[in-house]
Design a protein around this motif. Structure first.
Motif, PDB file in Angstrom:
ATOM      1  N   ARG A  57       0.881  -1.083  -0.201  1.00  0.00           N
ATOM      2  CA  ARG A  57      -0.002  -0.003  -0.065  1.00  0.00           C
ATOM      3  C   ARG A  57       0.794   1.176   0.032  1.00  0.00           C
ATOM      4  O   ARG A  57       1.925   1.231   0.794  1.00  0.00           O
ATOM      5  CB  ARG A  57      -0.561  -0.090   1.319  1.00  0.00           C
ATOM      6  CG  ARG A  57      -2.074   0.869   1.190  1.00  0.00           C
ATOM      7  CD  ARG A  57      -2.720   1.178   2.407  1.00  0.00           C
ATOM      8  NE  ARG A  57      -1.783   2.093   3.395  1.00  0.00           N
ATOM      9  CZ  ARG A  57      -1.635   1.825   4.608  1.00  0.00           C
ATOM     10  NH1 ARG A  57      -2.063   0.916   5.337  1.00  0.00           N
ATOM     11  NH2 ARG A  57      -0.596   2.670   5.281  1.00  0.00           N
ATOM     12  N   ASP A  67       1.618   5.196   0.263  1.00  0.00           N
ATOM     13  CA  ASP A  67       0.737   6.393   0.876  1.00  0.00           C
ATOM     14  C   ASP A  67       1.279   7.895   0.377  1.00  0.00           C
ATOM     15  O   ASP A  67       2.279   7.963   0.129  1.00  0.00           O
ATOM     16  CB  ASP A  67       0.937   6.482   2.517  1.00  0.00           C
ATOM     17  CG  ASP A  67       0.351   5.118   3.334  1.00  0.00           C
ATOM     18  OD1 ASP A  67      -0.436   4.354   2.442  1.00  0.00           O
ATOM     19  OD2 ASP A  67       0.744   5.046   4.248  1.00  0.00           O
ATOM     20  N   ASN A 126       4.225   9.640   0.589  1.00  0.00           N
ATOM     21  CA  ASN A 126       4.840   9.726   2.015  1.00  0.00           C
ATOM     22  C   ASN A 126       5.519   8.427   2.226  1.00  0.00           C
ATOM     23  O   ASN A 126       6.796   8.417   2.699  1.00  0.00           O
ATOM     24  CB  ASN A 126       3.684   9.625   2.912  1.00  0.00           C
ATOM     25  CG  ASN A 126       3.814   9.548   4.518  1.00  0.00           C
ATOM     26  OD1 ASN A 126       4.996   9.848   4.796  1.00  0.00           O
ATOM     27  ND2 ASN A 126       2.858   9.250   5.029  1.00  0.00           N
ATOM     28  N   GLU A 127       5.033   7.128   2.013  1.00  0.00           N
ATOM     29  CA  GLU A 127       5.805   5.734   2.338  1.00  0.00           C
ATOM     30  C   GLU A 127       5.113   4.698   1.525  1.00  0.00           C
ATOM     31  O   GLU A 127       3.905   4.775   1.165  1.00  0.00           O
ATOM     32  CB  GLU A 127       5.770   5.626   3.733  1.00  0.00           C
ATOM     33  CG  GLU A 127       4.225   5.519   4.366  1.00  0.00           C
ATOM     34  CD  GLU A 127       4.192   4.517   5.775  1.00  0.00           C
ATOM     35  OE1 GLU A 127       4.970   4.011   5.766  1.00  0.00           O
ATOM     36  OE2 GLU A 127       2.794   4.251   5.877  1.00  0.00           O
ATOM     37  N   ASN A 151       4.042   0.522   2.550  1.00  0.00           N
ATOM     38  CA  ASN A 151       3.904  -0.538   3.300  1.00  0.00           C
ATOM     39  C   ASN A 151       4.020  -2.049   2.666  1.00  0.00           C
ATOM     40  O   ASN A 151       2.925  -2.117   1.782  1.00  0.00           O
ATOM     41  CB  ASN A 151       2.472  -0.160   4.037  1.00  0.00           C
ATOM     42  CG  ASN A 151       2.725   1.149   5.033  1.00  0.00           C
ATOM     43  OD1 ASN A 151       3.353   0.946   5.970  1.00  0.00           O
ATOM     44  ND2 ASN A 151       1.990   2.107   4.427  1.00  0.00           N
TER      45      ASN A 151
HETATM   46 MG    MG Z   1       1.377   5.561   6.501  1.00  0.00          MG
END
Ligand code: MG
Ligand code: ATP
Ligand code: MG
Ligand code: MG
Length: 341
Positions: A283, A285, A297-298, A300
């Motif tokens: 996922r 972000d 952002n990041e 996962n």
């Molecule tokens: Mg996050």
């Protein structure tokens, strides 16, 4: 076929993992698999539960299993199984478990050692994203030793390069654990000390006022990307309590944004997945400002599968049910394993 679900774990995301495991176990059981639950305690003990044949009614059923201590977790290799490590955070999502399963020569769901480690480490992933040309908010990174030796100069670096509010994060964590928002120097120092409880590597980011959008990636080489979702929240900071305790956040799926913007987000998500050399799932972000500027952002590599979780919801809205998603992840794990042989 048997699916071994590893859950719990030693990280701060232990509870989240149990909730995720419950949903994944049920999806696998509905898909006709038998499920071997293996619970990893907070102390790191591996406990083997009864083999499951029928869906569980509630999370408590998973907690109420008869568990037997595994003297040697390596005995997993003796079973014909595919492993679903529904573990979040350090010692689960960061390549360590993946390395263990690799040594046991077992197929497992999700990214391999390097991708897991790179995706989990917010400093390394930022460097990889930078190389891939993905836009990010400005940041400063340092480790405990550097901070302890020269705190003043790191504060200066943060304040010289970034504008308050700052988000201070342990490099290796998830579920917002150890993350704080600092409005001034005093809070910055406090936030760094808090983050250092969880990791010796720290990243300080410029805070941004933006919507948070998330997108799901699925596949090994042939990648699929989901519709884009947005977190609808009233607070600026999507913290642990909001994620799992109060659940004050809802999801807008698909997000109401111009197609050119969502296309770009989806493209960036695929690039991020490839930048870390991911496999299986992730996922990704993003922050999206009111001008539609996009910042990653990041990533996962083992996102949550709880009933509040974005990853399975994104797929459901893209036309893939939770059960089919779990089936696809198992098939991808088997294919990845064959490709490695
Ligand atoms: Mg996050
Ligand atoms: P998870 O893995 O559960 O998604 P995480 O612990 O890896 O979370 P982040 O996603 O990096 O952490 O940050 C957690 C939350 O903090 C974000 O969802 C967002 O609400 C807020 N946040 C993080 N960084 C920033 C930033 N630079 N500007 C504004 N808000 C931020
Ligand atoms: Mg994360
Ligand atoms: Mg996470």
């Amino acid at each position: 076929m048997n699916v071994t679900i590893l859950y719990g774990g030693q990280s701060a995301e232990h509870e989240v993992s149990i909730l995720s495991a419950f949903n994944v176990a049920n999806a696998a059981l509905e898909g006709g698999y038998t499920v071997q639950p293996i619970f990893i305690t907070k102390e790191g003990q591996w406990l083997k539960g009864d083999l499951l044949n029928e869906p569980l009614n509630q999370v408590e059923d998973l907690e109420g299993l008869t568990l037997e201590r595994m003297a040697n977790p390596g005995e997993l290799a003796e079973v014909d199984t595919v492993v679903f490590p529904v573990l979040h955070g350090p010692n689960g999502e960061d390549g360590t478990i993946q390395g263990f399963l690799e040594v046991l020569n077992l197929p497992y769901v999700g990214s391999g050692v390097t991708a897991s480690a790179c995706g989990m480490d917010k400093i390394i992933s930022k460097q990889l994203f930078e190389k891939a040309g993905l836009p990010q908010v400005p940041y400063v990174a340092f480790n405990r030793r550097q901070w302890q030796e020269d705190q003043e100069s790191w504060i200066q670096k943060c304040e010289g390069n970034l504008l308050y509010p700052l988000f201070v994060k342990p490099a290796n964590m998830g579920s917002s654990v150890g993350i704080s928002c600092a409005e001034n120097q005093e809070e910055l120092i406090e936030a760094v000390l808090e983050a250092l409880i969880y990791d010796s590597r720290i990243v300080v980011e410029q805070g941004i006022t933006a919507d948070e959008c998330e997108v799901a990636v699925l596949g090994n080489d042939d990648l699929s990307v989901s519709v884009v979702g947005r977190l609808v929240k009233d607070a600026q900071f999507y913290d642990y309590d909001q994620k799992y305790i109060n659940n004050t956040v809802t999801m807008e799926i698909p997000v109401q944004l111009p197609e050119a913007v969502t296309d770009k987000i989806q493209k960036y998500a695929l690039q991020a997945f490839q930048a870390i050399d991911g496999s299986g799932l992730s996922r990704v972000d993003f922050f999206v400002t009111s001008n539609h500027d996009i910042y990653i952002n990041e990533i996962n590599t083992m996102p949550g599968f709880t009933k509040f979780s974005m990853y399975p919801e994104l797929w459901r809205h893209t036309g893939l049910s939770f059960r089919d998603l779990v089936e696809e992840l198992i098939q991808l794990a088997l294919r990845q394993h064959r490709a490695r042989q």
